[in-house]
Design a protein around this motif. Sequence first.
Motif, short mmCIF file in Angstrom:
data_model
loop_
_atom_site.label_atom_id
_atom_site.label_comp_id
_atom_site.label_asym_id
_atom_site.label_seq_id
_atom_site.Cartn_x
_atom_site.Cartn_y
_atom_site.Cartn_z
N GLU B 46 0.81 -1.21 0.00
CA GLU B 46 0.00 0.00 0.00
C GLU B 46 0.85 1.27 0.00
OE1 GLU B 46 -4.15 -0.18 1.74
OE2 GLU B 46 -2.99 0.93 3.22
N ASP B 47 1.98 1.24 0.73
CA ASP B 47 2.84 2.42 0.76
C ASP B 47 3.39 2.74 -0.62
OD1 ASP B 47 2.42 2.74 3.41
OD2 ASP B 47 4.27 1.75 4.05
N GLN B 48 3.75 1.69 -1.33
CA GLN B 48 4.28 1.90 -2.69
C GLN B 48 3.19 2.45 -3.60
OE1 GLN B 48 5.77 -2.14 -2.77
NE2 GLN B 48 7.85 -1.42 -3.09
N ALA B 49 1.97 1.94 -3.40
CA ALA B 49 0.84 2.44 -4.19
C ALA B 49 0.62 3.92 -3.91
CB ALA B 49 -0.41 1.64 -3.87
N GLN B 50 0.72 4.27 -2.63
CA GLN B 50 0.53 5.66 -2.23
C GLN B 50 1.56 6.56 -2.94
OE1 GLN B 50 0.62 5.97 2.03
NE2 GLN B 50 -0.10 8.07 2.05
N ASP B 51 2.81 6.11 -3.01
CA ASP B 51 3.86 6.89 -3.67
C ASP B 51 3.60 7.04 -5.18
OD1 ASP B 51 5.13 7.15 -1.29
OD2 ASP B 51 6.63 5.61 -1.65
N VAL B 52 3.22 5.94 -5.80
CA VAL B 52 2.96 5.99 -7.25
C VAL B 52 1.83 6.98 -7.54
CG1 VAL B 52 1.99 4.66 -9.17
CG2 VAL B 52 3.83 3.68 -7.80
N VAL B 53 0.77 6.89 -6.76
CA VAL B 53 -0.38 7.78 -6.97
C VAL B 53 0.06 9.24 -6.81
CG1 VAL B 53 -2.56 8.54 -5.96
CG2 VAL B 53 -2.16 6.11 -6.39
N GLN B 54 0.84 9.51 -5.77
CA GLN B 54 1.27 10.90 -5.55
C GLN B 54 2.14 11.41 -6.69
OE1 GLN B 54 2.86 12.23 -1.81
NE2 GLN B 54 1.33 11.13 -0.65
N PRO B 74 -11.75 9.18 -20.94
CA PRO B 74 -12.19 9.23 -19.55
C PRO B 74 -11.00 9.27 -18.58
CG PRO B 74 -13.27 7.43 -20.72
CD PRO B 74 -12.21 7.95 -21.62
N PHE B 75 -11.14 10.02 -17.51
CA PHE B 75 -10.07 10.16 -16.53
C PHE B 75 -9.70 8.81 -15.93
CE2 PHE B 75 -8.31 11.02 -12.31
CZ PHE B 75 -7.32 11.92 -12.63
N ASP B 76 -10.70 8.02 -15.63
CA ASP B 76 -10.53 6.73 -14.97
C ASP B 76 -9.48 5.86 -15.67
OD1 ASP B 76 -10.82 4.46 -13.54
OD2 ASP B 76 -12.88 4.03 -14.13
N ALA B 77 -9.69 5.60 -16.95
CA ALA B 77 -8.80 4.72 -17.71
C ALA B 77 -7.41 5.33 -17.84
CB ALA B 77 -9.40 4.48 -19.09
N TYR B 78 -7.38 6.62 -18.08
CA TYR B 78 -6.13 7.36 -18.25
C TYR B 78 -5.28 7.30 -16.98
CZ TYR B 78 -3.48 11.83 -18.39
OH TYR B 78 -2.53 12.81 -18.32
N PHE B 79 -5.91 7.62 -15.86
CA PHE B 79 -5.22 7.64 -14.57
C PHE B 79 -4.72 6.24 -14.19
CE2 PHE B 79 -5.46 7.56 -9.85
CZ PHE B 79 -4.51 8.54 -9.58
N PHE B 80 -5.58 5.26 -14.40
CA PHE B 80 -5.20 3.90 -14.04
C PHE B 80 -4.01 3.41 -14.86
CE2 PHE B 80 -5.52 -0.74 -14.57
CZ PHE B 80 -5.30 -1.11 -13.26
N LEU B 81 -4.06 3.67 -16.16
CA LEU B 81 -2.98 3.20 -17.03
C LEU B 81 -1.66 3.90 -16.70
CD1 LEU B 81 -2.27 1.31 -19.31
CD2 LEU B 81 -3.03 3.00 -20.96
N LEU B 82 -1.74 5.20 -16.39
CA LEU B 82 -0.53 5.93 -16.00
C LEU B 82 0.10 5.33 -14.76
CD1 LEU B 82 -1.40 9.73 -16.37
CD2 LEU B 82 0.47 8.54 -17.50
N CYS B 83 -0.74 5.08 -13.74
CA CYS B 83 -0.24 4.53 -12.48
C CYS B 83 0.32 3.13 -12.69
CB CYS B 83 -1.35 4.47 -11.43
SG CYS B 83 -1.89 6.08 -10.86
N LYS B 84 -0.40 2.36 -13.47
CA LYS B 84 0.01 0.98 -13.73
C LYS B 84 1.38 0.94 -14.41
CE LYS B 84 -1.55 -2.89 -16.57
NZ LYS B 84 -2.67 -3.45 -17.33
N ARG B 85 1.55 1.78 -15.43
CA ARG B 85 2.82 1.79 -16.16
C ARG B 85 3.96 2.32 -15.30
NH1 ARG B 85 3.05 1.16 -21.57
NH2 ARG B 85 4.56 2.82 -21.81
N LYS B 86 3.63 3.31 -14.46
CA LYS B 86 4.66 3.84 -13.55
C LYS B 86 5.12 2.73 -12.60
CE LYS B 86 5.89 7.67 -12.54
NZ LYS B 86 6.91 8.45 -12.67
N TRP B 87 4.13 1.97 -12.09
CA TRP B 87 4.48 0.89 -11.16
C TRP B 87 5.31 -0.21 -11.84
CZ3 TRP B 87 5.89 -0.44 -6.77
CH2 TRP B 87 5.89 -1.78 -6.36
N LEU B 88 4.93 -0.57 -13.04
CA LEU B 88 5.69 -1.60 -13.76
C LEU B 88 7.11 -1.13 -14.03
CD1 LEU B 88 2.93 -2.97 -16.16
CD2 LEU B 88 3.86 -4.05 -14.10
N ASN B 89 7.26 0.17 -14.29
CA ASN B 89 8.61 0.72 -14.48
C ASN B 89 9.42 0.65 -13.21
OD1 ASN B 89 9.36 1.54 -17.08
ND2 ASN B 89 7.79 3.14 -17.03
N GLU B 90 8.76 0.94 -12.08
CA GLU B 90 9.44 0.87 -10.78
C GLU B 90 9.94 -0.56 -10.56
OE1 GLU B 90 9.68 3.28 -8.14
OE2 GLU B 90 9.18 4.67 -9.73
#
Lengths: 241, 193
Positions: B46-54, B74-90
Motif C-alpha cells: 500500500e505504501d508503494q501504491a501511495q507513492d505511485v499515486v502521488q 475518460p479520466f478513470d482509464a487514463y489515470f489507471f494506465l498511467l499509475c500501472k505503467r509507472k508501477w511496472l517501471n518501478e
Amino acid sequence: MNEEKYLLFDEYLQGELSESARLDFEKQLLENIELASELENFKEAQAQLAVKFGFETDRKAFVANLESISKEHFMADKSKVIALKPWTYLVAATVVLLMGLFLFNSNSNPSFEEYNQYENAYFTERGDEVDYLKQAETAFNTKDFKAAIPLFEAILKTNKTAEIQYFYGISLLENNQIKQAEAVFNEIKSGNSIYKNKAIYGLALAQLKQKDYKGCQEILLTIPSDYEDYDTVQELLDRLD
Amino acid sequence: MSKNTVHPDQYFIEGLANNDSAIIQSIYKKFVPKVVSYIRNNSGDEDQAQDVVQEIMILLFNQAKAKQLQLTCPFDAYFFLLCKRKWLNELKKSSNKGVTIPDDFTSTNEPTEEMVAQTETFEEKQQLFDIMFQRLGEKCQEVLKLSFTLKSMEEVAEKLQVTYGYVRKKKSLCTAQLTQWIQEHSSFKSLKN
C-alpha cells in the motif's frame, strides 16, 4: 553559440522589436526552417522554466495538500482493508471465544477501562501550527490528556478539522469532562467526516464510563456495521446484552 | 490535441491545477482503490501504491499548469494506465532480473493510449530539462530561477545588484545554453514527435 541570434529571439518574444525589425525577422522565420525550429525550442525551454519556477509556490501548496489528503485516505483505507483479511476473522473469532470464556468465568459488566484503547494520534504538519500539533500529538500518545486539552483548543481555533476534534473529545472524556466531550462528539456526529462513527463510539464510551449500560447499548446500536472497528462494537454489545 | 474533443472529465484536471481539495479527494475515493489493488496484486504494497499515486498526481499538476493537458478520454482509464505503467517501471528498475512489461498499448483503446503517451512524453522532457538545468553554472541557475519567480527583470537586477542589461542578456544566453543542450541530446528528436 550565436549569441546575437538568441538575444534577438528574446527581444522578439518580449515584443521589443521595432515594426520593421519584427517583419524582417518573421520573414526570415518563414524562409529558414532551422531558425524557426530553434525559436520553437527556445520557446519551449522558456515554457519549461516558467513551469519549473513560476508555479513553485503553487506546487508546494498542492503537494502539501495532496500529502494530507493521501494520508487521510490511506489511513481510513488501511483499517478497512485489514478488517477484510481472512486471518483477522480467525483472530476475531478467537477473541470472541476468549471473551466468552472470560464472561463465563467472571460474568461482570464491561468496564470503561477495557474499552478505552485509542489509536495513536499522528497529525500532518502544516505551517506554523507545527509546534502545537507536535506537542498535542505527544501529549495524547503518552496519555497526558490534561496537557493535551489546551493544546487541542489552541489548534482548533485556527484549524478546525474532524481529526483534531475527535482527539480533543477523547482527551476530554479521559479527563472526566464528560459533558464537554459529548458536545464535541455530537458535533462530529452531525458532520460527514471519516470520524463520524468513531465519534458515535466515543459517545457510547462516555455512557460506559458513567456505567449507564443501557444508554451505551442504545448508542452502539446506531453504529453502522461497516464501521472499521465494528468487531469491538459487536463484542461490547454482546457483553452488555 | 484538438480542443473540440475535450472529455467532460477535464474537470478533474482543472481541479488538480487549482489545488481543489474536493476534487482531489474524489479522485482518491473513486479511482485510487483500483490502483492500490492492482499494485498489491503485483508485488507491491500500500505504501508503494501511495507513492505511485502521488507521483502521478504531481505530474498531472505540472502538465496541467503548463497548459498541456486536455483530456480526450475518460479520466478513470487514463489515470489507471498511467499509475500501472509507472508501477511496472518501478518494478523493472528495482529488479535485477528485469521484469517484462506487457505492452498495455494493445489492450486499451486509442484515445487513452494517446493521452498516456503524451503525459509520459511530458514527464520525460521535464526530467531531461531538469538534468540539463543542473548542468548550468550557478550564476545561470540563479538568474533563470529569479527571472521566472520575480515579477520583472528590474527586480531581478536589483536583487542581484547588477544592471538590467546584464540580467536580460544573461537570461537569454542561459536559456539559449539550455536550448542547445536539449537540442543536442539524442533523445530530444524522438521525444519531439
